[in-house]
Design a protein around this motif. Structure first.
Motif, PDB file in Angstrom:
ATOM      1  N   GLN A   1      45.837  36.422   4.167  1.00 39.23           N
ATOM      2  CA  GLN A   1      45.471  35.742   5.403  1.00 39.23           C
ATOM      3  C   GLN A   1      44.034  36.078   5.805  1.00 39.23           C
ATOM      4  O   GLN A   1      43.314  35.227   6.322  1.00 39.23           O
ATOM      5  CB  GLN A   1      46.450  36.107   6.524  1.00 39.23           C
ATOM      6  N   LEU A   2      43.609  37.310   5.541  1.00 39.49           N
ATOM      7  CA  LEU A   2      42.219  37.666   5.818  1.00 39.49           C
ATOM      8  C   LEU A   2      41.264  36.896   4.914  1.00 39.49           C
ATOM      9  O   LEU A   2      40.222  36.403   5.368  1.00 39.49           O
ATOM     10  CB  LEU A   2      42.016  39.174   5.608  1.00 39.49           C
ATOM     11  N   ALA A   3      41.617  36.790   3.639  1.00 43.01           N
ATOM     12  CA  ALA A   3      40.715  36.179   2.665  1.00 43.01           C
ATOM     13  C   ALA A   3      40.663  34.664   2.765  1.00 43.01           C
ATOM     14  O   ALA A   3      39.676  34.051   2.353  1.00 43.01           O
ATOM     15  CB  ALA A   3      41.126  36.574   1.245  1.00 43.01           C
ATOM     16  N   VAL A   4      41.691  34.053   3.319  1.00 39.18           N
ATOM     17  CA  VAL A   4      41.731  32.594   3.404  1.00 39.18           C
ATOM     18  C   VAL A   4      41.533  32.123   4.842  1.00 39.18           C
ATOM     19  O   VAL A   4      40.560  31.434   5.159  1.00 39.18           O
ATOM     20  CB  VAL A   4      43.061  32.050   2.840  1.00 39.18           C
ATOM     21  N   VAL A   5      42.434  32.520   5.734  1.00 39.47           N
ATOM     22  CA  VAL A   5      42.372  32.035   7.119  1.00 39.47           C
ATOM     23  C   VAL A   5      41.168  32.616   7.848  1.00 39.47           C
ATOM     24  O   VAL A   5      40.347  31.884   8.423  1.00 39.47           O
ATOM     25  CB  VAL A   5      43.677  32.381   7.876  1.00 39.47           C
ATOM     26  N   SER A   6      41.040  33.951   7.825  1.00 35.70           N
ATOM     27  CA  SER A   6      39.947  34.588   8.564  1.00 35.70           C
ATOM     28  C   SER A   6      38.586  34.196   8.011  1.00 35.70           C
ATOM     29  O   SER A   6      37.640  33.970   8.771  1.00 35.70           O
ATOM     30  CB  SER A   6      40.106  36.114   8.531  1.00 35.70           C
ATOM     31  N   MET A   7      38.475  34.113   6.681  1.00 35.88           N
ATOM     32  CA  MET A   7      37.187  33.748   6.111  1.00 35.88           C
ATOM     33  C   MET A   7      36.811  32.310   6.459  1.00 35.88           C
ATOM     34  O   MET A   7      35.661  32.014   6.770  1.00 35.88           O
ATOM     35  CB  MET A   7      37.209  33.915   4.596  1.00 35.88           C
ATOM     36  N   THR A   8      37.792  31.399   6.447  1.00 36.43           N
ATOM     37  CA  THR A   8      37.525  30.015   6.816  1.00 36.43           C
ATOM     38  C   THR A   8      37.074  29.912   8.266  1.00 36.43           C
ATOM     39  O   THR A   8      36.135  29.169   8.592  1.00 36.43           O
ATOM     40  CB  THR A   8      38.784  29.159   6.590  1.00 36.43           C
ATOM     41  N   LEU A   9      37.737  30.658   9.146  1.00 29.79           N
ATOM     42  CA  LEU A   9      37.336  30.672  10.554  1.00 29.79           C
ATOM     43  C   LEU A   9      35.923  31.225  10.715  1.00 29.79           C
ATOM     44  O   LEU A   9      35.135  30.720  11.528  1.00 29.79           O
ATOM     45  CB  LEU A   9      38.324  31.499  11.371  1.00 29.79           C
TER      46      LEU A   9
ATOM     47  N   ILE B   1      39.510  38.809  -3.161  1.00 31.62           N
ATOM     48  CA  ILE B   1      39.906  37.397  -3.145  1.00 31.62           C
ATOM     49  C   ILE B   1      38.813  36.514  -2.563  1.00 31.62           C
ATOM     50  O   ILE B   1      38.482  35.461  -3.115  1.00 31.62           O
ATOM     51  CB  ILE B   1      41.212  37.222  -2.343  1.00 31.62           C
ATOM     52  N   ASN B   2      38.219  36.944  -1.425  1.00 33.86           N
ATOM     53  CA  ASN B   2      37.309  36.009  -0.749  1.00 33.86           C
ATOM     54  C   ASN B   2      35.953  35.869  -1.429  1.00 33.86           C
ATOM     55  O   ASN B   2      35.189  34.965  -1.087  1.00 33.86           O
ATOM     56  CB  ASN B   2      37.144  36.346   0.740  1.00 33.86           C
ATOM     57  N   ASP B   3      35.655  36.731  -2.398  1.00 36.70           N
ATOM     58  CA  ASP B   3      34.437  36.496  -3.171  1.00 36.70           C
ATOM     59  C   ASP B   3      34.582  35.284  -4.079  1.00 36.70           C
ATOM     60  O   ASP B   3      33.589  34.783  -4.603  1.00 36.70           O
ATOM     61  CB  ASP B   3      34.075  37.732  -4.011  1.00 36.70           C
ATOM     62  N   GLY B   4      35.820  34.815  -4.259  1.00 34.56           N
ATOM     63  CA  GLY B   4      36.027  33.574  -4.982  1.00 34.56           C
ATOM     64  C   GLY B   4      36.365  32.427  -4.062  1.00 34.56           C
ATOM     65  O   GLY B   4      35.940  31.290  -4.274  1.00 34.56           O
ATOM     66  N   SER B   5      37.129  32.722  -3.002  1.00 31.57           N
ATOM     67  CA  SER B   5      37.547  31.656  -2.099  1.00 31.57           C
ATOM     68  C   SER B   5      36.405  31.136  -1.235  1.00 31.57           C
ATOM     69  O   SER B   5      36.540  30.095  -0.590  1.00 31.57           O
ATOM     70  CB  SER B   5      38.691  32.145  -1.201  1.00 31.57           C
ATOM     71  N   ALA B   6      35.263  31.831  -1.219  1.00 31.97           N
ATOM     72  CA  ALA B   6      34.104  31.332  -0.471  1.00 31.97           C
ATOM     73  C   ALA B   6      33.353  30.244  -1.217  1.00 31.97           C
ATOM     74  O   ALA B   6      32.604  29.468  -0.606  1.00 31.97           O
ATOM     75  CB  ALA B   6      33.151  32.485  -0.155  1.00 31.97           C
ATOM     76  N   PHE B   7      33.563  30.158  -2.525  1.00 30.80           N
ATOM     77  CA  PHE B   7      32.802  29.211  -3.328  1.00 30.80           C
ATOM     78  C   PHE B   7      32.957  27.749  -2.885  1.00 30.80           C
ATOM     79  O   PHE B   7      31.976  26.998  -2.860  1.00 30.80           O
ATOM     80  CB  PHE B   7      33.175  29.345  -4.803  1.00 30.80           C
ATOM     81  N   PRO B   8      34.167  27.291  -2.536  1.00 30.64           N
ATOM     82  CA  PRO B   8      34.275  25.898  -2.084  1.00 30.64           C
ATOM     83  C   PRO B   8      33.382  25.582  -0.890  1.00 30.64           C
ATOM     84  O   PRO B   8      32.837  24.466  -0.789  1.00 30.64           O
ATOM     85  CB  PRO B   8      35.757  25.768  -1.719  1.00 30.64           C
ATOM     86  N   PHE B   9      33.183  26.549   0.003  1.00 31.34           N
ATOM     87  CA  PHE B   9      32.340  26.310   1.172  1.00 31.34           C
ATOM     88  C   PHE B   9      30.857  26.314   0.802  1.00 31.34           C
ATOM     89  O   PHE B   9      30.056  25.629   1.434  1.00 31.34           O
ATOM     90  CB  PHE B   9      32.640  27.348   2.250  1.00 31.34           C
TER      91      PHE B   9
END
Length: 430
Positions: free
Chosen positions: A94-102, A161-169
């Motif tokens: 949730q931190l890596a997906v929801v919090s990072m998106t916010l 996780i979020n070092d990869g999930s940030a790429f789409p943004f």
């Protein structure tokens, strides 16, 4: 600076860090703060012995930061506890997906309305500074896979996780600037950059990690005298998973982290071991033989890769210090860093952890320790190499360098006292 001067500087710094490692552990400071201070002293803010220009050297800096992040993601992944369960991984997910998106959204709004950036540049800035860093966040990372601290596990897993999930943004920001194809109504971006690249990256990593773990175990049981260079196997897994991901347009950072997690999980499962490396029970031991210690790839390669991670950290933080001038510390940049640290990160963490059983003091600390660093520099250099206009690039470099430098200083000073206080409060409650 001449080649000789560089060798003297790096050699002296390595000697100082090597001799003072135990002392640094006892004071409210981190090794990254020491490297940054030396960079200030020898750079434009000090004696002016050298100046590193991130815009002119963006290709070199992209390569250096890319390697550093890959090694750090592997080190974080092989320290993740096994088995992987949703209950244990819910908070960091949730931190890596929801919090990072916010965080991306809040920074984009701030960048567009307060910093007067174009919408695409504002989204790109959010993507650059939103992910937490696996390289510089060593003080809040898990020490080993048996580390019982939920806060360190959540922050380490989040960074992985979020070092990869940030790429789409990042790609969304580039697309809004006309530098990447988004498709009609963003459909191509959603299907290719979000769904495919993310899913494929995780899948490639899991398969690669499992394959290496299975092959090592198979060879050891078939050929008892087999010996391996575990450090090379670890580096080979990083390169292989990342290369395959690049080949099929998947997010390689997710692939490397997933591969490291899968490697550890596979090795423990096939060897009949549990989380704390417990020996198999008598019923599990074949032919009544006493269980023998096994040199696992994930264990043996970790030490070597952590040393590489430290070397990369020294070089890159020195370059950060050597990139800043006194006038880099504008109110605009410092104000943006304050907004990120004190508003965007805490709000996004508290919202992202809604509905979980994470205690409030853990949420507060997770909201504070969103360390920014090498990953942010990589994303920015990646964008520059993909045609980011010079004026926007210079502006984002200025903002990002100040954010990373302040994160090293502010989070570095506060991490040890805050973690110690957190542990004391836990003990008093228990």
């Amino acid at each position: 600076m001449t080649t000789a001067t560089w060798f003297i500087l790096l050699g002296s710094l390595l000697l100082v860090v090597g001799f003072t490692a135990s002392y640094i552990k006892t004071v409210p400071a981190t090794s990254a703060m020491v490297y940054l201070f030396i960079g200030f002293v020898v750079g434009p803010m000090g004696f002016g012995l050298f100046h590193f220009n991130p815009l002119e050297e963006s290709a070199l800096l992209e390569l250096l930061t890319e390697i550093a992040v890959l090694i750090s993601l592997y080190c974080a992944g092989v320290k993740m506890p096994a088995p992987v369960t949703f209950k244990r991984w819910r908070n960091p997910l949730q931190l890596a997906v929801v919090s990072m998106t916010l965080t991306v959204g809040l920074v984009a709004l701030f960048g567009y309305y307060w910093l007067a950036l174009p919408l695409g540049a504002a989204v790109l800035l959010g993507a650059v500074v939103a992910p937490t860093d696996p390289v510089l966040a060593t003080e809040v990372q898990v020490r080993h896979a048996d580390d019982p601290d939920r806060l360190r596990f959540a922050l380490t897993c989040e960074a992985g996780i979020n070092d990869g999930s940030a790429f789409p943004f990042v790609m969304l920001g580039l697309g809004l600037l006309g530098l990447h194809e988004l498709g009609d109504d963003g459909l191509r971006w959603l299907v290719v950059d979000v769904v495919w690249a993310t899913g494929a990256g995780i899948g490639i990593g899991v398969l690669a990690g499992y394959a290496v773990g299975w092959l090592v175990q198979k060879l050891r049981t078939t050929y008892i005298s087999s010996e391996f260079l575990e450090s090379f196997l670890g580096l080979g897994l990083i390169a292989f998973a990342y290369g395959i991901s690049l080949l099929v347009s998947a997010w390689g950072f997710l692939a490397v982290f997933s591969a490291a997690v899968a490697l550890r999980h596979t090795e423990l499962k096939l060897a009949g071991l549990k989380q704390r490396y417990e020996a198999p029970t008598s019923g599990e031991t074949q032919s009544g033989d006493a269980p023998q210690a096994i040199a696992h790839v994930h264990q043996s390669s970790l030490v070597f890769n952590e040393h590489l991670e430290r070397l990369a950290e020294i070089v890159l933080v020195l370059l950060i210090g050597g990139s800043l001038f006194w006038d880099s510390w504008s109110w605009r940049a410092v104000g943006f860093a304050a907004f990120l640290f004190f508003i965007a990160r805490p709000i996004s963490v508290h919202i992202g952890l809604l509905g979980t059983n994470a205690p409030m003091r853990m949420r507060n600390l997770a909201g504070w320790f969103g360390v920014r660093g090498i990953g942010s520099l990589y994303y920015l250099m990646y964008a520059i190499q993909h045609g980011l206009p010079k004026a926007i690039a210079l502006d984002l470099i200025h903002l990002t360098l100040v954010v990373v430098a302040l994160s090293i200083l502010v989070h570095g000073v506060s991490v040890k006292p805050a973690i110690a206080r957190f542990w004391r409060s836990r003990k008093s409650v228990n």
